[in-house]
Structure formats: C-alpha cells, structure tokens
Design a protein around this motif. Structure first.
Motif, PDB file in Angstrom:
ATOM      1  N   SER A 175      26.048   7.769  40.358  1.00  0.00           N
ATOM      2  CA  SER A 175      24.794   8.520  40.391  1.00  0.00           C
ATOM      3  C   SER A 175      24.048   8.347  39.073  1.00  0.00           C
ATOM      4  O   SER A 175      24.635   8.436  37.998  1.00  0.00           O
ATOM      5  CB  SER A 175      25.100   9.992  40.668  1.00  0.00           C
ATOM      6  OG  SER A 175      23.908  10.728  40.688  1.00  0.00           O
ATOM      7  N   PHE A 176      22.754   8.059  39.211  1.00  0.00           N
ATOM      8  CA  PHE A 176      21.910   7.717  38.070  1.00  0.00           C
ATOM      9  C   PHE A 176      21.237   8.986  37.554  1.00  0.00           C
ATOM     10  O   PHE A 176      20.506   9.648  38.284  1.00  0.00           O
ATOM     11  CB  PHE A 176      20.872   6.702  38.550  1.00  0.00           C
ATOM     12  CG  PHE A 176      19.894   6.243  37.514  1.00  0.00           C
ATOM     13  CD1 PHE A 176      20.244   5.291  36.572  1.00  0.00           C
ATOM     14  CD2 PHE A 176      18.589   6.737  37.503  1.00  0.00           C
ATOM     15  CE1 PHE A 176      19.325   4.838  35.628  1.00  0.00           C
ATOM     16  CE2 PHE A 176      17.666   6.290  36.566  1.00  0.00           C
ATOM     17  CZ  PHE A 176      18.034   5.344  35.632  1.00  0.00           C
ATOM     18  N   TRP A 177      21.487   9.319  36.294  1.00  0.00           N
ATOM     19  CA  TRP A 177      20.975  10.588  35.779  1.00  0.00           C
ATOM     20  C   TRP A 177      20.584  10.475  34.315  1.00  0.00           C
ATOM     21  O   TRP A 177      21.403  10.059  33.486  1.00  0.00           O
ATOM     22  CB  TRP A 177      22.048  11.675  35.939  1.00  0.00           C
ATOM     23  CG  TRP A 177      21.565  13.056  35.658  1.00  0.00           C
ATOM     24  CD1 TRP A 177      20.302  13.550  35.836  1.00  0.00           C
ATOM     25  CD2 TRP A 177      22.341  14.156  35.155  1.00  0.00           C
ATOM     26  NE1 TRP A 177      20.247  14.869  35.488  1.00  0.00           N
ATOM     27  CE2 TRP A 177      21.467  15.270  35.067  1.00  0.00           C
ATOM     28  CE3 TRP A 177      23.677  14.305  34.789  1.00  0.00           C
ATOM     29  CZ2 TRP A 177      21.910  16.516  34.608  1.00  0.00           C
ATOM     30  CZ3 TRP A 177      24.104  15.542  34.341  1.00  0.00           C
ATOM     31  CH2 TRP A 177      23.235  16.641  34.262  1.00  0.00           C
ATOM     32  N   ILE A 178      19.335  10.812  34.019  1.00  0.00           N
ATOM     33  CA  ILE A 178      18.891  10.935  32.627  1.00  0.00           C
ATOM     34  C   ILE A 178      18.543  12.412  32.455  1.00  0.00           C
ATOM     35  O   ILE A 178      17.427  12.835  32.774  1.00  0.00           O
ATOM     36  CB  ILE A 178      17.661  10.037  32.357  1.00  0.00           C
ATOM     37  CG1 ILE A 178      17.968   8.599  32.777  1.00  0.00           C
ATOM     38  CG2 ILE A 178      17.276  10.086  30.874  1.00  0.00           C
ATOM     39  CD1 ILE A 178      16.760   7.696  32.812  1.00  0.00           C
ATOM     40  N   PRO A 179      19.524  13.224  32.001  1.00  0.00           N
ATOM     41  CA  PRO A 179      19.385  14.679  32.089  1.00  0.00           C
ATOM     42  C   PRO A 179      18.039  15.226  31.598  1.00  0.00           C
ATOM     43  O   PRO A 179      17.455  16.085  32.251  1.00  0.00           O
ATOM     44  CB  PRO A 179      20.537  15.192  31.220  1.00  0.00           C
ATOM     45  CG  PRO A 179      21.554  14.112  31.290  1.00  0.00           C
ATOM     46  CD  PRO A 179      20.788  12.828  31.378  1.00  0.00           C
ATOM     47  N   SER A 180      17.517  14.729  30.487  1.00  0.00           N
ATOM     48  CA  SER A 180      16.295  15.348  29.989  1.00  0.00           C
ATOM     49  C   SER A 180      15.032  14.776  30.628  1.00  0.00           C
ATOM     50  O   SER A 180      13.944  15.288  30.398  1.00  0.00           O
ATOM     51  CB  SER A 180      16.233  15.235  28.472  1.00  0.00           C
ATOM     52  OG  SER A 180      16.493  13.915  28.091  1.00  0.00           O
ATOM     53  N   VAL A 181      15.158  13.721  31.426  1.00  0.00           N
ATOM     54  CA  VAL A 181      13.959  13.117  32.012  1.00  0.00           C
ATOM     55  C   VAL A 181      13.937  13.202  33.541  1.00  0.00           C
ATOM     56  O   VAL A 181      12.871  13.272  34.152  1.00  0.00           O
ATOM     57  CB  VAL A 181      13.799  11.644  31.554  1.00  0.00           C
ATOM     58  CG1 VAL A 181      12.508  11.043  32.085  1.00  0.00           C
ATOM     59  CG2 VAL A 181      13.814  11.562  30.035  1.00  0.00           C
ATOM     60  N   GLY A 182      15.087  13.229  34.169  1.00  0.00           N
ATOM     61  CA  GLY A 182      15.107  13.395  35.617  1.00  0.00           C
ATOM     62  C   GLY A 182      16.302  12.765  36.287  1.00  0.00           C
ATOM     63  O   GLY A 182      17.104  12.098  35.665  1.00  0.00           O
TER      64      GLY A 182
END
Ligand code: CUA
Length: 351
Positions: A175-182
């Motif tokens: 799962s692709f996750w950039i916590p502070s951007v989306g």
C-alpha cells in the motif's frame, strides 16, 4: 495527603505523555500536519468524524449518568417497583432521526471528496505529471511515462502541481502512503489504482523538501523497512532533475571504480539498471533502478546514506532487510570487491 500525592503523580504522567505525543507531529511524516490538497481534505474529514463521535459520546454519557443518579434505589424504597414504561413515540423518533442526521452530515462531504479525489481525467493530458508506481518486496519503482525515465526508492515530484499516480504491485499486495500528503492506496497485482496528490510548496519547505513514504500493508518480514522518500521540488528544479538524470554517466576514472563497474556488469546488471532511460520491459526490471543512486536519501530505503552503510548492506543484505530478493542470488564478495563496488555505486550521481 496520600491521595492528593497519587493524583498529582497521575496528572504528571498524563502531562508527560501529552508532551511526548505532541512531538509526534513531524511535518515530513504526520497526517495531522497536512501538506497538500488531498491531505487537507482527508484531515478535515478526520476532524469532522472525530467531532461527531465525541459529541455522541458526551451526550450519551450525560444521559447515562443522569439516569443512574435519578433512578437509583433509595433508602426506604427497596421494595417499591417504579412505574413501568413501554414505548415512547416521541423518544423513538428522536433517537432514530438524530443518528440519520449525523450520518448525512458525515456522508455528504465524504462522498463528494471521494469522487473528487478519484477524478483522474487530467491524467490523459500530454503535459500531465504521471508516475507509475510499482511496489515490490521490499522496494518501490517510479516510472515517469511522459518523461521516459525510471527511478526507484526516491520519488521526485514538482510542488503545487497535480501529480497523477497509477499504482500496482508486482508480487504481493502493498500500500502506497505518504502520510503528510495523502494515501493510502492499495497496490494490487490484479489491477491498477489511480489517484492524484498535490505537494504544497510551503509545507514542503518546512519539511526541508523531503516527505516520508511508507508501505502501509503488512507484506512480509521486511514490511517495516519498505520505506521511500519523496523529494518535492519547485517546478523548474523538477524539470532540471528530469533533464539531468536522463543522460548521466558514472565517472569510472579510478582503477577501483573501474573494477567495481566490472563486478556490477558481471553480477548485478541482470536485475538492476544504472540508466534512468531503462528500455527493458517491466518483467526484466527485477531490482531497483540505480540511476542517481549516489544522491539518494537512504541505502536500501532505510539506512542513512553513507559509505559505511553501503558497505554493510553489500556485505550482508539479509541482515538489514530479511527476506529481500537480492540475498538469494547474491555473489560472495571479498572485502576488496565490496570496496570497489561501493566506489562505483557512489559514482552513480544525478548529474
Ligand atoms: Cu510492502 Cu508492506
């Protein structure tokens, strides 16, 4: 006195925990410090749903306490049976309608935002910034179809622009996750998911131009090490990066770097590539593309980028990332060969 002291201790403990938790909100990592349009929408939805939940908890608690106090058994009335009530139209309508209203308040912005965030029509435009993300055990490939370049582990994006993503996986679900951007968006083997993100330039500055990305789906023993970094650059700098990385050539002027190149060509090139304009089909790209490797943020996605860590990784990758695919096919390298390979890899610069 004793009780007072205990209360004071509990209070101090809570204050300490509060202070510590407040430190979790780093601008490069925290969902609670949104750094772009998508993250802001997700953040407002989180606030709205939390507010509704807290409201419900408070109202229910107040009614509960009132009922417990008001209707408790009193002295001298032990044998009295209170008035028995069955059904109350007004109350029943009230506690059916209120939750419906709350759900509608929650559903309207959620559904509207869900459609907005899934709108990827702009992806088809010729000048759109599109990134094909491919998740692998335990590394990330980033392909820019319009720029015709491929890179890995460091995702480079322009700020204040819609960046469109096609995400998928080559082996198991990640799962692709950039916590502070989306995010998060599942990367599947059977289909491609599409979405977009915007990286806010001011927020990027406060994060020193670097956001943290994560795999957010338990995928194997090294799931926790399946990190990537996001370099958010102003548009012009992004364009420079694109044109620079297209035709970089490593400088192998020293004998040692030359020897390193030979080892690489013999043992590593079957899976890795060192050119961003990698023409090989996807199935052949079995390991991270190493174009610009020397300027990346981390070794193997997790170790600080320095010579010592690179050598450590080359000596025993299994120890650092258990279950990684390189370990199986890895040649036995002498210390000298590790040094040579290191020298060569550190010549793979972005420009
Ligand atoms: Cu990939 Cu967790």
């Amino acid at each position: 006195m004793r009780k007072w002291r205990l209360n004071f201790r509990v209070l101090s403990l809570f204050s300490l925990v509060a202070v510590l938790l407040a430190g979790c909100g780093e601008p490069f990592l925290s969902t609670l410090r949104p750094a772009g349009e998508v993250a802001e929408k997700q953040y407002s939805l989180m606030l709205l749903s939390t507010a509704i939940m807290v409201l419900v908890i408070i109202v229910v608690t107040i009614i509960f306490v009132y009922v417990v106090v008001r209707f408790k058994r009193r002295k001298g009335e032990e044998d009295v049976i209170p008035k028995q009530v069955e059904g109350n139209h007004k109350l029943e309508i009230l506690w059916t309608v209120i939750p419906i209203i709350l759900l509608v308040i929650l559903a309207v912005p959620t559904v509207a935002d869900t459609f907005k965030l899934a709108d990827v029509k702009g992806m088809e435009k010729e000048d759109a910034i599109v990134v094909n993300v491919r998740a692998n055990l335990y590394w990330w490939e980033f392909e820019y179809p319009n720029q015709k370049i491929i890179t890995s582990q460091d995702l480079v994006v322009p700020t204040d622009t819609k960046v469109y993503f096609n995400v998928k996986a080559s082996d198991v679900k990640h799962s692709f996750w950039i916590p502070s951007v989306g995010g998060k968006v599942d990367t599947n083997t059977e289909n491609e998911n599409k979405f977009w993100l915007v990286f806010d330039s001011e927020k990027a500055e406060s994060a020193n131009g670097l956001f943290y990305g994560k795999c957010a789906e338990l995928c194997g023993p090294s799931h926790a090490y399946m990190d990537f970094k996001v370099k958010a650059l102003p548009s012009e700098e992004f364009d420079t990066w694109v044109s620079d990385i297209k035709d970089v050539k490593p400088d192998v002027s020293t004998a040692s770097a030359k020897a390193g190149e030979e080892i690489f060509t013999e043992s590593c090139i079957g899976c890795h590539a060192v050119e961003a304009q990698d023409g090989r089909p996807e199935q052949a790209r079995q390991a991270p593309n190493l174009a610009g490797f020397a300027d990346r943020e981390r070794i193997a996605g997790v170790l600080e980028h320095n010579e010592e860590n690179l050598k450590q990784w080359l000596k025993n990758p299994e120890e650092i990332k258990p279950g990684n695919k390189m370990s199986n096919t890895y040649p036995d390298l002498t210390d000298e060969q590790v040094d040579q390979l290191t020298e060569y890899l550190l010549e793979l610069k972005e420009k």
